[in-house]
Design a protein around this motif. Structure first.
Motif, PDB file in Angstrom:
ATOM      1  N   GLY A 171       0.805  -1.212   0.000  1.00  0.00           N
ATOM      2  CA  GLY A 171       0.000   0.000   0.000  1.00  0.00           C
ATOM      3  C   GLY A 171       0.838   1.261   0.000  1.00  0.00           C
ATOM      4  N   PHE A 172       1.752   1.354   0.938  1.00  0.00           N
ATOM      5  CA  PHE A 172       2.456   2.620   1.130  1.00  0.00           C
ATOM      6  C   PHE A 172       3.608   2.818   0.162  1.00  0.00           C
ATOM      7  CE2 PHE A 172       0.181   2.627   5.118  1.00  0.00           C
ATOM      8  CZ  PHE A 172      -0.079   3.970   5.297  1.00  0.00           C
ATOM      9  N   ILE A 173       4.331   1.748  -0.119  1.00  0.00           N
ATOM     10  CA  ILE A 173       5.530   1.920  -0.947  1.00  0.00           C
ATOM     11  C   ILE A 173       5.246   1.669  -2.427  1.00  0.00           C
ATOM     12  CG2 ILE A 173       7.945   1.194  -1.261  1.00  0.00           C
ATOM     13  CD1 ILE A 173       8.110   0.549   1.627  1.00  0.00           C
ATOM     14  N   HIS A 175       2.075   1.738  -3.831  1.00  0.00           N
ATOM     15  CA  HIS A 175       0.790   2.319  -4.229  1.00  0.00           C
ATOM     16  C   HIS A 175      -0.200   1.265  -4.709  1.00  0.00           C
ATOM     17  CE1 HIS A 175       3.966   5.385  -4.642  1.00  0.00           C
ATOM     18  NE2 HIS A 175       3.094   6.127  -4.014  1.00  0.00           N
ATOM     19  N   ASN A 176      -0.240   0.158  -3.985  1.00  0.00           N
ATOM     20  CA  ASN A 176      -1.172  -0.938  -4.278  1.00  0.00           C
ATOM     21  C   ASN A 176      -0.992  -1.574  -5.652  1.00  0.00           C
ATOM     22  OD1 ASN A 176      -2.747  -1.542  -1.979  1.00  0.00           O
ATOM     23  ND2 ASN A 176      -3.781   0.429  -2.194  1.00  0.00           N
TER      24      ASN A 176
END
Lengths: 203, 203
Positions: A171-173, A175-176
């Motif tokens: 998710g964070f790195i 972007h899904n």
DNA sequence: GTCTATATTGTGATAGAC
DNA sequence: GTCTATCACAATATAGAC
């Protein structure tokens, strides 16, 4: 896994694997498993008596896969750094096949810590052997001085953590972007091995 | 955390924290929380309306603690390797205060992945900044060539994993010696920092 | 062996007295 | 605000027909 299971039992087990690994013991219901396997709840209890027993079968299988085959690789007659490469590659490959296992096993072990005592006895795992071997390598001057406990835990951390932290990292790195994350995991086989080797190589 | 809570609400929240962190959302019941906080279920619903809302309050607080303060440390005007040391030390110290948080957050994020979208927006976290900074250091020749994504994930893995894997590591490697495991975690502050630095130092 | 129907217990949530 | 009593429903598990 166990060849003593018949057709229907295997069907139920596969559904149970899917549901338990996804939702955990507390989040899963026998209804979900029944639906997933195309039969009904009653039959599930007919074959496995209780939710607990069915779970136990799934958990033990998962736990077995979670335990890396440290011994086999580290007893091989190859260069120490080659052992590191072989282990990291094989272990990450194994986890790539069952990426849900780390978080599942860790969560369920916490939910029922008493289990750990039983597991240690039956697993026959001897971390002492690995630790002793690490010490030996330090003694021979093949690697820089390092606490073997930390080296062992570092190896495991670098291999396992990205699988357990998938939702967060993806998710964070990334972007899904599922594909990007997947490729990242594959590239770790090499990256992690070289990272560790550089960290312990005498310099 | 939020000063808008009154005495009773804080009492309930503390109990909820304890129970949810221990058992997870699915394993926890409102009865457990009520008992733990010395009040009854009805009052719990009076203040927080639903189990979901109460959980949300606990989760958000935990998630905030889980996110390391990367930015503050990595924008400081100090040597890059000092940044590594500062970050690892501060983050492991933070986790030592709430050792249950990593496994809790990771499990709950998996249980409800939709949450991640919301969290990314509200968190204001910019991993891109860190990644860019890592690239800059590589460009300046201060550190050996390394993929910044892997470096970031390696750092997080080495810090977080031992907390998430406590039952396993403590059981198998430390023979359930709680004190030994605790000491091990503390010693990681130094060990992990030096491990990373050695792995990325030009040689 | 496989189903439907049901027993039993536990859970989240609310009504209503005080 | 705080309690007791209770509702509505979901869960595991079993009984019993076929």
């Amino acid at each position: 896994m166990n060849p003593n299971y018949n057709e229907t039992e295997l069907q139920i087990l596969e559904a149970a694997r899917k549901v338990f690994l996804q939702y955990g013991f507390d989040g899963a219901t026998t209804q979900m498993i029944a639906t997933e396997s195309g039969i009904n709840k009653a039959l599930l209890h007919y074959y496995f008596r209780s939710k607990d027993r069915l779970f136990e079968a799934v958990f033990m299988e998962a736990f077995t896969r979670m335990i890396p085959n440290l011994l086999k690789i580290f007893t091989a007659e190859i260069d120490f750094f080659e052992k590191i490469r072989a282990f990291v590659g094989a272990y990450i490959d194994a986890l790539l096949q069952y990426p849900q296992i780390p978080l599942f096993v860790l969560h369920e072990l916490k939910r029922n810590p008493d289990r750990i005592v039983q597991l240690i006895k039956s697993s026959g795992i001897r971390p002492e052997f690995i630790l002793e071997m690490f010490r030996g390598e330090v003694g021979k001057g093949n690697i820089a001085p390092i606490d073997p406990y930390h080296l062992l835990v570092n190896m495991l951390s670098l291999c396992i953590f990205p699988f357990a932290a998938k939702p967060m990292i993806q998710g964070f790195i990334f972007h899904n972007d599922e594909a990007a994350f997947q490729e990242f995991l594959v590239s770790r086989k090499e990256q992690v091995a070289e990272f560790i080797i550089k960290a312990i190589k005498p310099c």
